[in-house]
Design a protein around this motif. Structure first.
Motif, PDB file in Angstrom:
ATOM      1  N   GLU A 145       1.046  -1.260   0.147  1.00  0.00           N
ATOM      2  CA  GLU A 145      -0.126  -0.156   0.032  1.00  0.00           C
ATOM      3  C   GLU A 145       0.957   1.317   0.110  1.00  0.00           C
ATOM      4  OE1 GLU A 145      -3.575   2.070  -0.150  1.00  0.00           O
ATOM      5  OE2 GLU A 145      -3.254   0.247  -0.642  1.00  0.00           O
ATOM      6  N   THR A 146       1.901   1.124   0.804  1.00  0.00           N
ATOM      7  CA  THR A 146       2.799   2.540   0.960  1.00  0.00           C
ATOM      8  C   THR A 146       3.547   2.679  -0.424  1.00  0.00           C
ATOM      9  OG1 THR A 146       3.058   1.759   3.204  1.00  0.00           O
ATOM     10  CG2 THR A 146       4.703   3.493   2.531  1.00  0.00           C
ATOM     11  N   GLN A 147       4.087   1.462  -0.979  1.00  0.00           N
ATOM     12  CA  GLN A 147       4.829   1.794  -2.304  1.00  0.00           C
ATOM     13  C   GLN A 147       3.950   2.125  -3.356  1.00  0.00           C
ATOM     14  OE1 GLN A 147       7.835   1.589  -2.711  1.00  0.00           O
ATOM     15  NE2 GLN A 147       8.237   1.153  -0.665  1.00  0.00           N
ATOM     16  N   LEU A 148       2.772   1.825  -3.256  1.00  0.00           N
ATOM     17  CA  LEU A 148       1.554   2.285  -4.319  1.00  0.00           C
ATOM     18  C   LEU A 148       1.349   3.755  -4.184  1.00  0.00           C
ATOM     19  CD1 LEU A 148      -0.968  -0.664  -4.519  1.00  0.00           C
ATOM     20  CD2 LEU A 148       0.696   0.042  -6.295  1.00  0.00           C
ATOM     21  N   GLN A 149       1.239   4.269  -2.897  1.00  0.00           N
ATOM     22  CA  GLN A 149       0.901   5.748  -2.519  1.00  0.00           C
ATOM     23  C   GLN A 149       2.158   6.284  -3.126  1.00  0.00           C
ATOM     24  OE1 GLN A 149       0.060   6.079   1.552  1.00  0.00           O
ATOM     25  NE2 GLN A 149      -2.325   5.380   1.046  1.00  0.00           N
ATOM     26  N   LEU A 150       3.299   5.857  -2.587  1.00  0.00           N
ATOM     27  CA  LEU A 150       4.454   6.722  -3.000  1.00  0.00           C
ATOM     28  C   LEU A 150       4.811   6.850  -4.754  1.00  0.00           C
ATOM     29  CD1 LEU A 150       7.540   5.241  -1.008  1.00  0.00           C
ATOM     30  CD2 LEU A 150       7.233   7.684  -1.895  1.00  0.00           C
ATOM     31  N   ARG A 151       4.292   5.708  -5.316  1.00  0.00           N
ATOM     32  CA  ARG A 151       4.264   5.743  -6.884  1.00  0.00           C
ATOM     33  C   ARG A 151       3.401   6.831  -7.219  1.00  0.00           C
ATOM     34  NH1 ARG A 151       7.441   5.514 -10.607  1.00  0.00           N
ATOM     35  NH2 ARG A 151       6.432   4.709 -12.663  1.00  0.00           N
ATOM     36  N   ALA A 152       2.220   6.771  -6.580  1.00  0.00           N
ATOM     37  CA  ALA A 152       1.058   7.794  -7.069  1.00  0.00           C
ATOM     38  C   ALA A 152       1.485   9.206  -6.786  1.00  0.00           C
ATOM     39  CB  ALA A 152      -0.092   7.491  -6.276  1.00  0.00           C
ATOM     40  N   ALA A 153       2.146   9.384  -5.710  1.00  0.00           N
ATOM     41  CA  ALA A 153       2.530  10.670  -5.427  1.00  0.00           C
ATOM     42  C   ALA A 153       3.708  11.245  -6.427  1.00  0.00           C
ATOM     43  CB  ALA A 153       3.320  10.693  -3.968  1.00  0.00           C
ATOM     44  N   GLN A 154       4.791  10.205  -6.692  1.00  0.00           N
ATOM     45  CA  GLN A 154       5.669  10.598  -7.608  1.00  0.00           C
ATOM     46  C   GLN A 154       5.199  11.057  -9.091  1.00  0.00           C
ATOM     47  OE1 GLN A 154       8.124   7.042  -7.976  1.00  0.00           O
ATOM     48  NE2 GLN A 154       9.674   8.015  -6.429  1.00  0.00           N
ATOM     49  N   GLN A 155       4.368   9.936  -9.528  1.00  0.00           N
ATOM     50  CA  GLN A 155       3.502  10.358 -10.769  1.00  0.00           C
ATOM     51  C   GLN A 155       2.923  11.597 -10.801  1.00  0.00           C
ATOM     52  OE1 GLN A 155       1.421   6.818 -11.379  1.00  0.00           O
ATOM     53  NE2 GLN A 155       2.721   5.968 -12.666  1.00  0.00           N
ATOM     54  N   SER A 156       1.967  12.133  -9.625  1.00  0.00           N
ATOM     55  CA  SER A 156       1.299  13.215  -9.732  1.00  0.00           C
ATOM     56  C   SER A 156       2.485  14.460  -9.716  1.00  0.00           C
ATOM     57  CB  SER A 156       0.279  13.587  -8.596  1.00  0.00           C
ATOM     58  OG  SER A 156       0.653  14.354  -7.641  1.00  0.00           O
ATOM     59  N   LEU A 157       3.649  14.272  -8.980  1.00  0.00           N
ATOM     60  CA  LEU A 157       4.575  15.366  -9.164  1.00  0.00           C
ATOM     61  C   LEU A 157       5.128  15.510 -10.311  1.00  0.00           C
ATOM     62  CD1 LEU A 157       5.767  16.983  -6.457  1.00  0.00           C
ATOM     63  CD2 LEU A 157       7.703  15.398  -6.508  1.00  0.00           C
ATOM     64  N   GLN A 158       5.501  14.152 -11.062  1.00  0.00           N
ATOM     65  CA  GLN A 158       5.931  14.457 -12.388  1.00  0.00           C
ATOM     66  C   GLN A 158       5.022  15.435 -13.193  1.00  0.00           C
ATOM     67  OE1 GLN A 158       6.656  10.553 -14.057  1.00  0.00           O
ATOM     68  NE2 GLN A 158       8.919  10.681 -13.395  1.00  0.00           N
ATOM     69  N   ARG A 159       3.612  14.853 -13.149  1.00  0.00           N
ATOM     70  CA  ARG A 159       2.539  15.811 -14.058  1.00  0.00           C
ATOM     71  C   ARG A 159       2.700  17.007 -13.760  1.00  0.00           C
ATOM     72  NH1 ARG A 159      -0.661  11.485 -13.077  1.00  0.00           N
ATOM     73  NH2 ARG A 159      -1.858  12.826 -11.380  1.00  0.00           N
ATOM     74  N   LEU A 160       2.678  17.489 -12.337  1.00  0.00           N
ATOM     75  CA  LEU A 160       2.635  18.748 -11.831  1.00  0.00           C
ATOM     76  C   LEU A 160       3.913  19.676 -12.502  1.00  0.00           C
ATOM     77  CD1 LEU A 160       1.591  18.775  -8.179  1.00  0.00           C
ATOM     78  CD2 LEU A 160       0.439  19.959 -10.065  1.00  0.00           C
ATOM     79  N   ASN A 161       4.902  18.898 -12.401  1.00  0.00           N
ATOM     80  CA  ASN A 161       6.387  19.615 -12.858  1.00  0.00           C
ATOM     81  C   ASN A 161       6.162  19.843 -14.369  1.00  0.00           C
ATOM     82  OD1 ASN A 161       8.140  20.092 -11.129  1.00  0.00           O
ATOM     83  ND2 ASN A 161       9.136  18.091 -10.969  1.00  0.00           N
ATOM     84  N   SER A 162       5.706  18.883 -15.151  1.00  0.00           N
ATOM     85  CA  SER A 162       5.775  19.246 -16.614  1.00  0.00           C
ATOM     86  C   SER A 162       4.608  20.196 -16.940  1.00  0.00           C
ATOM     87  CB  SER A 162       5.434  17.847 -17.301  1.00  0.00           C
ATOM     88  OG  SER A 162       3.839  17.354 -17.279  1.00  0.00           O
ATOM     89  N   ASP A 163       3.553  20.122 -16.262  1.00  0.00           N
ATOM     90  CA  ASP A 163       2.712  21.246 -16.374  1.00  0.00           C
ATOM     91  C   ASP A 163       3.157  22.824 -16.178  1.00  0.00           C
ATOM     92  OD1 ASP A 163       0.045  22.087 -17.016  1.00  0.00           O
ATOM     93  OD2 ASP A 163      -0.401  22.523 -14.739  1.00  0.00           O
ATOM     94  N   LEU A 164       4.092  22.755 -14.809  1.00  0.00           N
ATOM     95  CA  LEU A 164       4.568  23.997 -14.638  1.00  0.00           C
ATOM     96  C   LEU A 164       5.572  24.432 -15.734  1.00  0.00           C
ATOM     97  CD1 LEU A 164       4.788  25.869 -12.291  1.00  0.00           C
ATOM     98  CD2 LEU A 164       6.810  24.796 -11.564  1.00  0.00           C
ATOM     99  N   GLU A 165       6.333  23.342 -16.245  1.00  0.00           N
ATOM    100  CA  GLU A 165       7.289  23.861 -17.187  1.00  0.00           C
ATOM    101  C   GLU A 165       6.467  24.260 -18.547  1.00  0.00           C
ATOM    102  OE1 GLU A 165       9.787  20.460 -18.285  1.00  0.00           O
ATOM    103  OE2 GLU A 165      10.597  20.469 -16.380  1.00  0.00           O
ATOM    104  N   ARG A 166       5.496  23.576 -18.913  1.00  0.00           N
ATOM    105  CA  ARG A 166       4.822  24.208 -20.068  1.00  0.00           C
ATOM    106  C   ARG A 166       4.194  25.544 -19.870  1.00  0.00           C
ATOM    107  NH1 ARG A 166      -0.222  24.320 -20.779  1.00  0.00           N
ATOM    108  NH2 ARG A 166      -0.885  23.315 -18.823  1.00  0.00           N
ATOM    109  N   ARG A 167       3.790  25.884 -18.573  1.00  0.00           N
ATOM    110  CA  ARG A 167       3.313  27.190 -18.217  1.00  0.00           C
ATOM    111  C   ARG A 167       4.425  28.167 -18.251  1.00  0.00           C
ATOM    112  NH1 ARG A 167      -0.804  25.998 -13.305  1.00  0.00           N
ATOM    113  NH2 ARG A 167      -0.378  27.918 -12.626  1.00  0.00           N
ATOM    114  N   VAL A 168       5.623  27.717 -17.911  1.00  0.00           N
ATOM    115  CA  VAL A 168       6.521  28.725 -17.851  1.00  0.00           C
ATOM    116  C   VAL A 168       6.975  29.104 -19.169  1.00  0.00           C
ATOM    117  CG1 VAL A 168       9.407  29.060 -17.349  1.00  0.00           C
ATOM    118  CG2 VAL A 168       7.750  28.147 -15.597  1.00  0.00           C
TER     119      VAL A 168
END
Ligand code: C2E
Ligand code: CA
Ligand code: CA
Length: 517
Positions: free
Chosen positions: A26-49
């Motif tokens: 369960e913990t690993q899955l949460q971690l993975r999900a958090a990583q993926q959402s961080l990646q999405r946020l990052n690329s979104d931010l880059e696109r906006r910049v």
């Protein structure tokens, strides 16, 4: 440790407990999900910049183009699109700097002024005048060598800056070519125009310190050309140089006189023609130079106007006149309709400071505006009619009257008279002086008197010198007059004596006065 080093991220120990395994998964899955959402946020931010950066770049570019456009407007004449005076002065500064670095560097300035251009404007209107100016601006470049800057200085005035060796010869060459080209008729709509120009030429030297001085000397040479009969050129030379120096010296001396207050006021009576009673005075400025003696206003007022010093003189006069009026008021020797006329140059009569100074002085001396009359020439009123009307209304509010000076010598358009809140027309001296010679002058004086009467204004004839002129003026219905026949401009003390005398005896003015100033 080895397992972690090769990329393991968690472990379980044997024997394993199902609950522990589930929790760890369960913990690993949460971690993975958090990583993926961080990646999405990052690329979104880059696109906006990236997007914002592009937007900013576009904004900067458009701001730059606005700036460029503003700069272009500021440095070019909007009628002809040629460089204007400001840009010409910048270029002149550049070539002047170049000549300071390298004294062999040569340049020349031509100032071109159309002869009698006013006739075109006055007879066919400004639109046609503008078309003609555009046509001239198009024709001029054909007469100029490469490496020259053509500018329009305003009105019908153009300038050419030549940068090359042998600048004087090529300037003369260009001047001749311009004269020849301008002699070809201009065809505009249905009209054919014949134009001639007067040209002033100045050879640039490293001795010049300021571009304005070069322009001023070109102006002097241009006027020399006009004086020689127009349609020719003149080169700025020693004589003109001396004249310019004299003029410069006059400006310096004038400034010194203003700083030191070397002026005094003279008063010339205005009299009622039917009985010789004094109905007012005109205040006239006098400059007493320590070396040159008395300098007549005709010699220094125009210089003061051009040098921007007339304001100081007129403000000084205003103060003197208010003081004098206060004294006369306290002595009880003036009564309505007495008025003291003050000459006022266009340069400042619409300035808010002028009316503010009047208010300050009226309050300081507890003086009423009813003693004052401001004299302004027609030309100056017409220059900016709306502003003039607003200012004249301010005068009227304070009880100050307004006279149009030198009437008849400026604008011939009479329609405006109704629009201006004025009180008096001063009939120019030239009409009075020539009364003897021509009947047409008599007709003009008669017309001005009738015009004034029709508009409910007073008329004052200026420069009355002979009894004959006086009698003619009376016959023509003129009420007030001024001139050497009655009195020359006099010192304040003499003016005071006259007023006192008038109060006690209701005298008529003598036909001539001893105080000649
Ligand atoms: P203006 O306002 O037309 O003043 C009248 C001029 O005519 C005065 O010359 C006066 O002395 C002269 N004059 C008076 N009676 C006669 C006469 O019978 N015959 C002749 N030939 N001339 C006569 P002035 O004092 O030399 O002034 C010349 C001009 O200078 C004035 O013309 C006015 O435009 C200007 N001015 C004088 N004082 C001032 C001033 O304080 N401020 C300003 N801005 N301009 C002034
Ligand atoms: Ca006057
Ligand atoms: Ca006058």
């Amino acid at each position: 440790v080895k397992a972690f080093q090769v990329g393991g991220i968690d472990y379980i120990t044997k024997p394993f407990h199902l609950e522990e395994v589930l929790v760890r998964i369960e913990t690993q899955l949460q971690l993975r999900a958090a990583q993926q959402s961080l990646q999405r946020l990052n690329s979104d931010l880059e696109r906006r910049v990236r997007e914002r950066t592009r937007q900013l770049e576009r904004e900067i570019a458009s701001r730059r183009s606005i700036q460029d456009r503003l700069l272009h407007v500021a440095l070019h004449d909007d009628l002809t699109e040629l460089p204007n005076r400001t840009l010409l002065l910048q270029r002149l500064q550049q070539v002047l700097d170049a000549s300071h670095r390298d004294p062999t560097f040569q340049f020349a300035l031509l100032l071109i002024d159309c002869d009698r251009f006013k006739i075109v404007n006055n007879s066919l209107g400004h639109l046609v005048g503008d078309q003609l100016l555009i046509a001239i601006a198009r024709r001029l470049p054909g007469c100029l060598p490469p490496n020259s800057t053509l500018a329009r200085l305003g009105g019908d005035e153009f300038a050419v800056l030549l940068e090359q060796s042998g600048a004087l010869e090529s300037a003369v060459d260009a001047a001749n070519r311009i004269q020849a080209e301008m002699h070809q008729p201009f065809q505009l709509e249905r009209h054919e125009f014949l134009i001639s120009v007067s040209i002033g030429i100045v050879l640039g030297t490293p001795a010049y310190r300021q571009p304005e001085h070069i322009l001023r000397n070109a102006d002097a040479a241009m006027y020399e050309a006009k004086g020689k009969g127009k349609a020719c050129y003149a080169i700025f030379n020693e004589t003109l140089h001396r004249q310019a120096l004299n003029r410069f010296q006059l400006e310096v001396e004038l400034q010194r006189a203003i700083d030191q207050g070397n002026f005094f006021v003279c008063y010339q009576p205005v009299i009622e023609l039917k009985n010789g009673a004094i109905v007012g005075f005109e205040a006239l400025v006098r400059w007493q130079h320590y070396d040159w003696g008395l300098v007549p206003p005709a010699d220094f007022v125009p210089v003061a106007e051009e040098a921007g010093a007339i304001g100081d003189i007129d403000f000084w006069m205003l103060r003197q006149v208010c003081q004098q009026l206060t004294a006369w008021q306290q002595q009880g020797i003036i009564r309505a309709p007495f008025r003291l006329g003050l000459n006022c140059s266009a340069r400042h009569f619409t300035r808010p400071e002028f009316i503010a100074e009047i208010d300050r002085l009226l309050a300081k001396y507890q003086l009423s505006g009813q003693w004052l009359k401001v004299e302004i020439t027609e030309r100056e009123l017409m220059a900016n009619a709306e502003m003039a009307i607003a200012t004249l209304n301010q005068f009227r509010l304070r009880g100050i009257q307004v006279a149009i000076d030198d009437f008849g010598t400026g604008y011939s358009c009479l329609g405006y008279l109704q629009r201006f809140p004025i009180d008096t027309l001063k009939i120019d001296r030239s009409f009075v002086a020539n009364l003897t010679e021509s009947t047409s002058n008599e007709a003009i004086v008669r017309a001005i008197v009738a015009l004034a009467e029709g508009l409910g204004l007073n008329s004052v004839a200026e420069g009355v010198e002979t009894p004959w002129q006086r009698d003619r003026l009376v016959a023509l219905g003129c009420r007030w007059a001024q001139g050497y026949l009655f009195a020359h401009p006099m010192l304040a003390s003499a003016a005071t004596a006259l007023l006192q005398q008038q109060r006690t005896s209701d005298i008529l003015l003598p036909s001539h006065s001893d105080e000649l100033v």
